[in-house]
Design a protein around this motif. Structure first.
Motif, PDB file in Angstrom:
ATOM      1  N   PHE A  18       2.834 -69.934  14.350  1.00  0.00           N
ATOM      2  CA  PHE A  18       2.185 -69.741  13.053  1.00  0.00           C
ATOM      3  C   PHE A  18       3.182 -68.965  12.200  1.00  0.00           C
ATOM      4  O   PHE A  18       4.206 -68.485  12.699  1.00  0.00           O
ATOM      5  CB  PHE A  18       0.853 -68.990  13.180  1.00  0.00           C
ATOM      6  CG  PHE A  18       0.887 -67.834  14.139  1.00  0.00           C
ATOM      7  CD1 PHE A  18       1.474 -66.623  13.783  1.00  0.00           C
ATOM      8  CD2 PHE A  18       0.343 -67.946  15.415  1.00  0.00           C
ATOM      9  CE1 PHE A  18       1.513 -65.556  14.659  1.00  0.00           C
ATOM     10  CE2 PHE A  18       0.378 -66.887  16.304  1.00  0.00           C
ATOM     11  CZ  PHE A  18       0.965 -65.689  15.928  1.00  0.00           C
ATOM     12  N   SER A  19       2.891 -68.838  10.925  1.00  0.00           N
ATOM     13  CA  SER A  19       3.855 -68.216  10.014  1.00  0.00           C
ATOM     14  C   SER A  19       3.255 -66.982   9.351  1.00  0.00           C
ATOM     15  O   SER A  19       2.022 -66.812   9.316  1.00  0.00           O
ATOM     16  CB  SER A  19       4.265 -69.215   8.933  1.00  0.00           C
ATOM     17  OG  SER A  19       3.210 -69.373   7.992  1.00  0.00           O
ATOM     18  N   PRO A  20       4.098 -66.107   8.784  1.00  0.00           N
ATOM     19  CA  PRO A  20       3.573 -64.973   8.020  1.00  0.00           C
ATOM     20  C   PRO A  20       2.660 -65.393   6.875  1.00  0.00           C
ATOM     21  O   PRO A  20       1.693 -64.693   6.568  1.00  0.00           O
ATOM     22  CB  PRO A  20       4.849 -64.294   7.497  1.00  0.00           C
ATOM     23  CG  PRO A  20       5.894 -64.622   8.518  1.00  0.00           C
ATOM     24  CD  PRO A  20       5.568 -66.020   8.949  1.00  0.00           C
ATOM     25  N   VAL A  21       2.933 -66.540   6.271  1.00  0.00           N
ATOM     26  CA  VAL A  21       2.063 -67.023   5.198  1.00  0.00           C
ATOM     27  C   VAL A  21       0.695 -67.391   5.763  1.00  0.00           C
ATOM     28  O   VAL A  21      -0.350 -67.054   5.172  1.00  0.00           O
ATOM     29  CB  VAL A  21       2.700 -68.228   4.470  1.00  0.00           C
ATOM     30  CG1 VAL A  21       1.707 -68.854   3.491  1.00  0.00           C
ATOM     31  CG2 VAL A  21       3.961 -67.795   3.728  1.00  0.00           C
ATOM     32  N   ASP A  22       0.671 -68.085   6.910  1.00  0.00           N
ATOM     33  CA  ASP A  22      -0.598 -68.435   7.553  1.00  0.00           C
ATOM     34  C   ASP A  22      -1.433 -67.186   7.833  1.00  0.00           C
ATOM     35  O   ASP A  22      -2.637 -67.136   7.528  1.00  0.00           O
ATOM     36  CB  ASP A  22      -0.357 -69.156   8.885  1.00  0.00           C
ATOM     37  CG  ASP A  22       0.340 -70.495   8.719  1.00  0.00           C
ATOM     38  OD1 ASP A  22       0.183 -71.102   7.641  1.00  0.00           O
ATOM     39  OD2 ASP A  22       1.029 -70.922   9.665  1.00  0.00           O
ATOM     40  N   ILE A  23      -0.811 -66.187   8.427  1.00  0.00           N
ATOM     41  CA  ILE A  23      -1.525 -64.976   8.826  1.00  0.00           C
ATOM     42  C   ILE A  23      -1.983 -64.189   7.604  1.00  0.00           C
ATOM     43  O   ILE A  23      -3.104 -63.668   7.565  1.00  0.00           O
ATOM     44  CB  ILE A  23      -0.635 -64.112   9.740  1.00  0.00           C
ATOM     45  CG1 ILE A  23      -0.339 -64.856  11.047  1.00  0.00           C
ATOM     46  CG2 ILE A  23      -1.280 -62.758  10.011  1.00  0.00           C
ATOM     47  CD1 ILE A  23      -1.570 -65.199  11.868  1.00  0.00           C
ATOM     48  N   THR A  24      -1.123 -64.105   6.600  1.00  0.00           N
ATOM     49  CA  THR A  24      -1.492 -63.365   5.390  1.00  0.00           C
ATOM     50  C   THR A  24      -2.672 -64.032   4.689  1.00  0.00           C
ATOM     51  O   THR A  24      -3.608 -63.353   4.237  1.00  0.00           O
ATOM     52  CB  THR A  24      -0.283 -63.263   4.445  1.00  0.00           C
ATOM     53  OG1 THR A  24       0.778 -62.568   5.119  1.00  0.00           O
ATOM     54  CG2 THR A  24      -0.635 -62.507   3.172  1.00  0.00           C
ATOM     55  N   ILE A  47       1.123 -60.684  -4.563  1.00  0.00           N
ATOM     56  CA  ILE A  47       2.227 -59.902  -3.985  1.00  0.00           C
ATOM     57  C   ILE A  47       2.301 -60.134  -2.481  1.00  0.00           C
ATOM     58  O   ILE A  47       3.393 -60.319  -1.920  1.00  0.00           O
ATOM     59  CB  ILE A  47       2.041 -58.408  -4.302  1.00  0.00           C
ATOM     60  CG1 ILE A  47       2.274 -58.166  -5.795  1.00  0.00           C
ATOM     61  CG2 ILE A  47       2.981 -57.541  -3.468  1.00  0.00           C
ATOM     62  CD1 ILE A  47       1.924 -56.775  -6.249  1.00  0.00           C
ATOM     63  N   ALA A  48       1.146 -60.115  -1.819  1.00  0.00           N
ATOM     64  CA  ALA A  48       1.129 -60.317  -0.369  1.00  0.00           C
ATOM     65  C   ALA A  48       1.715 -61.670   0.010  1.00  0.00           C
ATOM     66  O   ALA A  48       2.516 -61.777   0.953  1.00  0.00           O
ATOM     67  CB  ALA A  48      -0.299 -60.191   0.154  1.00  0.00           C
ATOM     68  N   LEU A  49       1.357 -62.708  -0.713  1.00  0.00           N
ATOM     69  CA  LEU A  49       1.848 -64.053  -0.390  1.00  0.00           C
ATOM     70  C   LEU A  49       3.343 -64.183  -0.673  1.00  0.00           C
ATOM     71  O   LEU A  49       4.067 -64.849   0.089  1.00  0.00           O
ATOM     72  CB  LEU A  49       1.057 -65.105  -1.158  1.00  0.00           C
ATOM     73  CG  LEU A  49      -0.392 -65.279  -0.680  1.00  0.00           C
ATOM     74  CD1 LEU A  49      -1.176 -66.179  -1.623  1.00  0.00           C
ATOM     75  CD2 LEU A  49      -0.427 -65.845   0.748  1.00  0.00           C
TER      76      LEU A  49
END
Length: 454
Positions: A18-24, A47-49
């Protein structure tokens, strides 16, 4: 959402599971779906994305070197965030947008942390209920009719409800450890001054501390490494045979409600079963000493808020207004006497920690109270919820030694109870060692219940 940790996320990122974008996105969705908890004041989706996209590119290029690369967390709203409003839970600062990040925000973003937003709190960190008159009361995820503790109540609720993997709070009289205990998570007040406090809206520079709230001990150790540059994960050991644990003969064991006392004594027995040595010990502290923290805190708060007291006093909430109005009554002589006694107490507790490695106490004498409740009766004695809740944790804000709250079970009303462990200055490692051993042996069932909250 079960069994998610910093290490498991980073491992999943590296393996492209999975990716940081998925988790965020997942965390942002949870935050928006859980608005009834009122844990956040400001959610920073864009900002988070953007930060998640940067982290994702780093993992793809095998350049993800930050300790917290791609790890979503939140910040208490009295920590400055560049370009993002920082209200301190107040009407006075409702439109304040800092030009720079607080030191700790800068440090963690440099390590790759993703900023989900700013969490709700008691106004200007002046209380322990997070019953905020301007942004609404934060609710306890275990029972939404109850307070989550404070002043970092949004942090405690967000971590317990998995609206972020961790949160960074502040602690002046227990404001990290009280919500940690109330919400069934882990909260550390480090040694005073260990973490830089630039860019924080203080109550009291003498008493204020910055620290993390997390779901597990290993997450706490990792985040503390990111916050300080020190080495703490090596202290995640399960063998505590021979560690000397101090059991207080006085003060910390007084005025404790039955449920809390029962779970506290069970935790002591559990630690002993792991090989720790329990040693009864006299505590060099009294209720008169606790009053000193009020004098120092309110005097310094009067200085911090001097301009607002003169120009916009009626814009403060009623409880904060009452405290600030009292600040002018504290004399310079009283303030200096309190500082002198503070130094004496710090030395006396350092001597105590030559006799034991860790001091174990309840985190608070009572479990969380209903939202809006201001008075409580404990063992036939009635006092304010504020005075009752801070009586134990505020000691270590005054002395400056590190203290951690970890869950030690659920009371009969279904609300969490916290176990506080304290140690000598700059000995956070022994707290992590003892806390981790206790967690691994006894908290699996508790964590399973917490995972099913929302």
């Amino acid at each position: 959402m079960k069994n998610v940790s910093i290490l498991s996320l980073k491992e999943g990122y590296k393996k492209k599971e999975f990716s940081p974008v998925d988790i965020t996105k997942m965390y942002l969705d949870r935050i928006h779906q859980s608005q009834d908890l009122n844990a956040y004041i400001t959610v920073t989706d864009d900002i988070a994305l953007k930060q998640a996209e940067i982290a994702e590119k780093k993992y793809i290029a095998n350049e993800a070197t930050g300790i917290l690369e791609g790890i979503p967390l939140s910040y208490k709203d009295n920590l400055n965030t560049k370009g993002i409003r920082t209200t301190s839970g107040s009407k006075i600062d409702e439109d304040f947008i800092p030009d720079d990040d607080a030191d700790i925000v800068h440090t963690l973003q440099r390590e790759g942390a993703i900023q989900l937003g700013k969490v709700n709190m008691h106004e200007f960190a002046f209380g322990i209920t997070s019953n905020n008159p301007f942004y609404g009361s934060v609710k306890n995820p275990w029972n939404k009719e109850y307070a989550p503790g404070g002043s970092s109540g949004g942090s405690g609720a967000a971590v317990a409800a998995k609206l972020g993997l961790a949160s960074i709070g502040t602690d002046t009289a227990g404001s990290i450890r009280i919500p940690a205990a109330s919400c069934g998570v882990i909260g550390l007040k480090p040694t005073h001054g260990l973490i830089k406090a630039g860019g924080v809206k203080h109550i009291s520079w003498t008493l204020d501390h910055i620290g993390p709230l997390t779901q597990t001990m290993d997450d706490l150790a990792i985040i503390l490494e990111a916050m300080t540059g020190g080495q703490y994960t090596s202290s995640l050991k399960e063998d505590i045979r021979g560690i000397r644990i101090g059991v207080p003969k006085n003060y910390f064991n007084e005025g404790i409600e039955e449920n809390t006392a029962r779970l506290y004594h069970k935790a002591l027995q559990d630690l002993e079963s792991l090989g720790a040595v329990l040693i009864e010990i006299d505590i060099p502290f009294s209720s008169e000493d606790l009053a000193l923290s009020f004098g120092i805190g309110i005097a310094e708060a009067g200085f911090v808020h001097e301009k607002s007291i003169v120009s916009t006093l009626d814009s403060f909430g009623l409880d904060v207004k009452a405290s600030l109005e009292h600040s002018h009554a504290i004399t310079a002589l009283d303030y200096i006497k309190a500082l002198k006694r503070k130094a004496q107490l710090t030395e006396q507790f350092e001597q105590l920690f030559e006799q034991v490695d860790v001091l174990a106490t309840p985190t608070t004498p009572i479990t969380p109270q209903g939202i809006g409740e201001e008075m409580v009766e404990v063992n036939g004695v009635t006092d304010s919820v504020f005075n009752t809740m801070i009586r134990i944790p505020a000691v270590f804000d005054l002395t400056g030694q590190p203290a951690i709250s970890i869950p030690c079970g659920l009371a009969d009303n279904g609300l969490p109870v916290g176990l506080q462990l304290a140690a000598a200055n700059h000995n956070e490692k022994i707290l992590i060692h003892a806390g981790y051993a206790y967690e691994q042996a006894f908290l699996k069932t508790f964590y399973d219940k917490r995972n099913n909250l929302i």
